[in-house]
Design a protein around this motif. Sequence first.
Motif, PDB file in Angstrom:
ATOM      1  N   ILE A  21       0.832  -1.199   0.000  1.00  7.12           N
ATOM      2  CA  ILE A  21       0.000   0.000   0.000  1.00  7.12           C
ATOM      3  C   ILE A  21       0.871   1.256   0.000  1.00  7.12           C
ATOM      4  O   ILE A  21       0.641   2.186  -0.775  1.00  7.12           O
ATOM      5  CB  ILE A  21      -0.969  -0.001   1.202  1.00  7.12           C
ATOM      6  N   ASN A  22       1.884   1.279   0.852  1.00  2.26           N
ATOM      7  CA  ASN A  22       2.758   2.447   0.918  1.00  2.26           C
ATOM      8  C   ASN A  22       3.503   2.682  -0.393  1.00  2.26           C
ATOM      9  O   ASN A  22       3.657   3.827  -0.824  1.00  2.26           O
ATOM     10  CB  ASN A  22       3.740   2.320   2.078  1.00  2.26           C
ATOM     11  N   GLU A  23       3.927   1.615  -1.043  1.00  2.00           N
ATOM     12  CA  GLU A  23       4.609   1.747  -2.338  1.00  2.00           C
ATOM     13  C   GLU A  23       3.656   2.325  -3.387  1.00  2.00           C
ATOM     14  O   GLU A  23       4.017   3.204  -4.159  1.00  2.00           O
ATOM     15  CB  GLU A  23       5.152   0.391  -2.794  1.00  2.00           C
ATOM     16  N   TRP A  24       2.420   1.832  -3.402  1.00  2.00           N
ATOM     17  CA  TRP A  24       1.441   2.357  -4.348  1.00  2.00           C
ATOM     18  C   TRP A  24       1.175   3.842  -4.079  1.00  2.00           C
ATOM     19  O   TRP A  24       1.093   4.637  -5.004  1.00  2.00           O
ATOM     20  CB  TRP A  24       0.139   1.557  -4.268  1.00  2.00           C
ATOM     21  N   LEU A  25       1.048   4.212  -2.808  1.00  2.00           N
ATOM     22  CA  LEU A  25       0.811   5.616  -2.461  1.00  2.00           C
ATOM     23  C   LEU A  25       1.961   6.505  -2.935  1.00  2.00           C
ATOM     24  O   LEU A  25       1.735   7.598  -3.452  1.00  2.00           O
ATOM     25  CB  LEU A  25       0.621   5.773  -0.951  1.00  2.00           C
ATOM     26  N   ARG A  26       3.198   6.029  -2.763  1.00  2.00           N
ATOM     27  CA  ARG A  26       4.368   6.810  -3.182  1.00  2.00           C
ATOM     28  C   ARG A  26       4.429   6.989  -4.691  1.00  2.00           C
ATOM     29  O   ARG A  26       4.784   8.050  -5.182  1.00  2.00           O
ATOM     30  CB  ARG A  26       5.666   6.132  -2.716  1.00  2.00           C
ATOM     31  N   THR A  27       4.097   5.937  -5.436  1.00  2.00           N
ATOM     32  CA  THR A  27       4.302   5.960  -6.888  1.00  2.00           C
ATOM     33  C   THR A  27       3.083   6.414  -7.695  1.00  2.00           C
ATOM     34  O   THR A  27       3.234   6.816  -8.840  1.00  2.00           O
ATOM     35  CB  THR A  27       4.732   4.572  -7.402  1.00  2.00           C
ATOM     36  N   SER A  28       1.902   6.380  -7.114  1.00  2.00           N
ATOM     37  CA  SER A  28       0.689   6.665  -7.884  1.00  2.00           C
ATOM     38  C   SER A  28       0.412   8.152  -8.071  1.00  2.00           C
ATOM     39  O   SER A  28      -0.249   8.532  -9.030  1.00  2.00           O
ATOM     40  CB  SER A  28      -0.525   6.023  -7.215  1.00  2.00           C
ATOM     41  N   GLY A  29       0.864   8.962  -7.145  1.00  2.00           N
ATOM     42  CA  GLY A  29       0.533  10.384  -7.207  1.00  2.00           C
ATOM     43  C   GLY A  29      -0.913  10.663  -6.824  1.00  2.00           C
ATOM     44  O   GLY A  29      -1.431  11.745  -7.085  1.00  2.00           O
ATOM     45  N   ALA A  30      -1.572   9.690  -6.232  1.00  2.00           N
ATOM     46  CA  ALA A  30      -2.984   9.831  -5.861  1.00  2.00           C
ATOM     47  C   ALA A  30      -3.135  10.751  -4.658  1.00  2.00           C
ATOM     48  O   ALA A  30      -2.294  10.771  -3.759  1.00  2.00           O
ATOM     49  CB  ALA A  30      -3.577   8.466  -5.543  1.00  2.00           C
ATOM     50  N   LYS A  31      -4.219  11.520  -4.661  1.00  2.00           N
ATOM     51  CA  LYS A  31      -4.591  12.332  -3.509  1.00  2.00           C
ATOM     52  C   LYS A  31      -5.610  11.518  -2.711  1.00  2.00           C
ATOM     53  O   LYS A  31      -6.750  11.323  -3.157  1.00  2.00           O
ATOM     54  CB  LYS A  31      -5.200  13.655  -3.954  1.00  2.00           C
ATOM     55  N   VAL A  32      -5.187  11.021  -1.554  1.00  4.25           N
ATOM     56  CA  VAL A  32      -6.037  10.136  -0.756  1.00  4.25           C
ATOM     57  C   VAL A  32      -7.156  10.935  -0.094  1.00  4.25           C
ATOM     58  O   VAL A  32      -6.925  11.969   0.523  1.00  4.25           O
ATOM     59  CB  VAL A  32      -5.210   9.389   0.308  1.00  4.25           C
ATOM     60  N   VAL A  33      -8.370  10.433  -0.246  1.00  6.60           N
ATOM     61  CA  VAL A  33      -9.550  11.025   0.371  1.00  6.60           C
ATOM     62  C   VAL A  33      -9.870  10.287   1.663  1.00  6.60           C
ATOM     63  O   VAL A  33     -10.153  10.895   2.693  1.00  6.60           O
ATOM     64  CB  VAL A  33     -10.761  10.966  -0.596  1.00  6.60           C
ATOM     65  N   GLN A  34      -9.795   8.945   1.613  1.00  5.45           N
ATOM     66  CA  GLN A  34     -10.142   8.131   2.775  1.00  5.45           C
ATOM     67  C   GLN A  34      -9.517   6.750   2.629  1.00  5.45           C
ATOM     68  O   GLN A  34      -9.388   6.226   1.517  1.00  5.45           O
ATOM     69  CB  GLN A  34     -11.660   8.004   2.878  1.00  5.45           C
ATOM     70  N   VAL A  35      -9.141   6.161   3.763  1.00  2.00           N
ATOM     71  CA  VAL A  35      -8.663   4.778   3.806  1.00  2.00           C
ATOM     72  C   VAL A  35      -9.510   4.043   4.845  1.00  2.00           C
ATOM     73  O   VAL A  35      -9.707   4.540   5.946  1.00  2.00           O
ATOM     74  CB  VAL A  35      -7.170   4.700   4.207  1.00  2.00           C
ATOM     75  N   PHE A  36     -10.017   2.889   4.472  1.00  2.00           N
ATOM     76  CA  PHE A  36     -10.784   2.078   5.412  1.00  2.00           C
ATOM     77  C   PHE A  36     -10.569   0.616   5.075  1.00  2.00           C
ATOM     78  O   PHE A  36     -10.073   0.287   4.006  1.00  2.00           O
ATOM     79  CB  PHE A  36     -12.276   2.451   5.405  1.00  2.00           C
ATOM     80  N   GLY A  37     -10.905  -0.251   6.007  1.00  2.00           N
ATOM     81  CA  GLY A  37     -10.659  -1.660   5.763  1.00  2.00           C
ATOM     82  C   GLY A  37     -11.470  -2.562   6.662  1.00  2.00           C
ATOM     83  O   GLY A  37     -12.271  -2.108   7.476  1.00  2.00           O
ATOM     84  N   ASN A  38     -11.200  -3.838   6.495  1.00  2.00           N
ATOM     85  CA  ASN A  38     -11.920  -4.854   7.249  1.00  2.00           C
ATOM     86  C   ASN A  38     -11.008  -6.063   7.431  1.00  2.00           C
ATOM     87  O   ASN A  38     -10.233  -6.402   6.545  1.00  2.00           O
ATOM     88  CB  ASN A  38     -13.184  -5.272   6.498  1.00  2.00           C
ATOM     89  N   ILE A  39     -11.110  -6.681   8.581  1.00  2.00           N
ATOM     90  CA  ILE A  39     -10.424  -7.946   8.821  1.00  2.00           C
ATOM     91  C   ILE A  39     -11.508  -8.989   9.061  1.00  2.00           C
ATOM     92  O   ILE A  39     -12.433  -8.769   9.844  1.00  2.00           O
ATOM     93  CB  ILE A  39      -9.421  -7.850   9.994  1.00  2.00           C
ATOM     94  N   ALA A  40     -11.430 -10.085   8.303  1.00  8.07           N
ATOM     95  CA  ALA A  40     -12.466 -11.118   8.372  1.00  8.07           C
ATOM     96  C   ALA A  40     -12.367 -11.888   9.686  1.00  8.07           C
ATOM     97  O   ALA A  40     -11.293 -12.007  10.263  1.00  8.07           O
ATOM     98  CB  ALA A  40     -12.309 -12.087   7.203  1.00  8.07           C
ATOM     99  N   PRO A  41     -13.478 -12.421  10.143  1.00  7.96           N
ATOM    100  CA  PRO A  41     -13.429 -13.266  11.341  1.00  7.96           C
ATOM    101  C   PRO A  41     -12.497 -14.450  11.103  1.00  7.96           C
ATOM    102  O   PRO A  41     -12.364 -14.932   9.981  1.00  7.96           O
ATOM    103  CB  PRO A  41     -14.860 -13.756  11.507  1.00  7.96           C
ATOM    104  N   GLN A  42     -11.863 -14.888  12.154  1.00  6.29           N
ATOM    105  CA  GLN A  42     -10.957 -16.020  12.027  1.00  6.29           C
ATOM    106  C   GLN A  42     -11.745 -17.314  11.889  1.00  6.29           C
ATOM    107  O   GLN A  42     -12.815 -17.468  12.466  1.00  6.29           O
ATOM    108  CB  GLN A  42     -10.045 -16.125  13.243  1.00  6.29           C
ATOM    109  N   SER A  43     -11.183 -18.226  11.119  1.00 11.92           N
ATOM    110  CA  SER A  43     -11.784 -19.542  10.944  1.00 11.92           C
ATOM    111  C   SER A  43     -11.005 -20.543  11.776  1.00 11.92           C
ATOM    112  O   SER A  43      -9.789 -20.450  11.914  1.00 11.92           O
ATOM    113  CB  SER A  43     -11.709 -19.972   9.476  1.00 11.92           C
ATOM    114  N   VAL A  44     -11.705 -21.518  12.308  1.00 14.56           N
ATOM    115  CA  VAL A  44     -11.035 -22.582  13.054  1.00 14.56           C
ATOM    116  C   VAL A  44     -10.406 -23.530  12.058  1.00 14.56           C
ATOM    117  O   VAL A  44     -11.031 -23.944  11.089  1.00 14.56           O
ATOM    118  CB  VAL A  44     -12.030 -23.340  13.952  1.00 14.56           C
TER     119      VAL A  44
END
Length: 76
Positions: A21-44
């Motif tokens: 993600i950090n590499e993409w941010l450095r090289t893309s030249g994108a102006k970030v508006v928002q970052v959000f995410g999700n971590i899935a529940p763990q499976s047994v």
Amino acid sequence: MHQIKLFEGSEDAMRALENEINEWLRTSGAKVVQVFGNIAPQSVLPSSESRAGLAADGGIRRFAPSDILVCVLYEV
């Protein structure tokens, strides 16, 4: 105009996902508006895999690594 970039990874490879993600941010030249995410529940893990997989502390790992999804909302 807003665009979205999705990144997916695994709980046991968070550092690699962070680096991607950090590499993409450095090289893309994108102006970030928002970052959000999700971590899935763990499976047994199935019992045979659970006995074979050791956790970092030497114990037995009972859960599979969770999936992680990170969304970056940005402008070009």
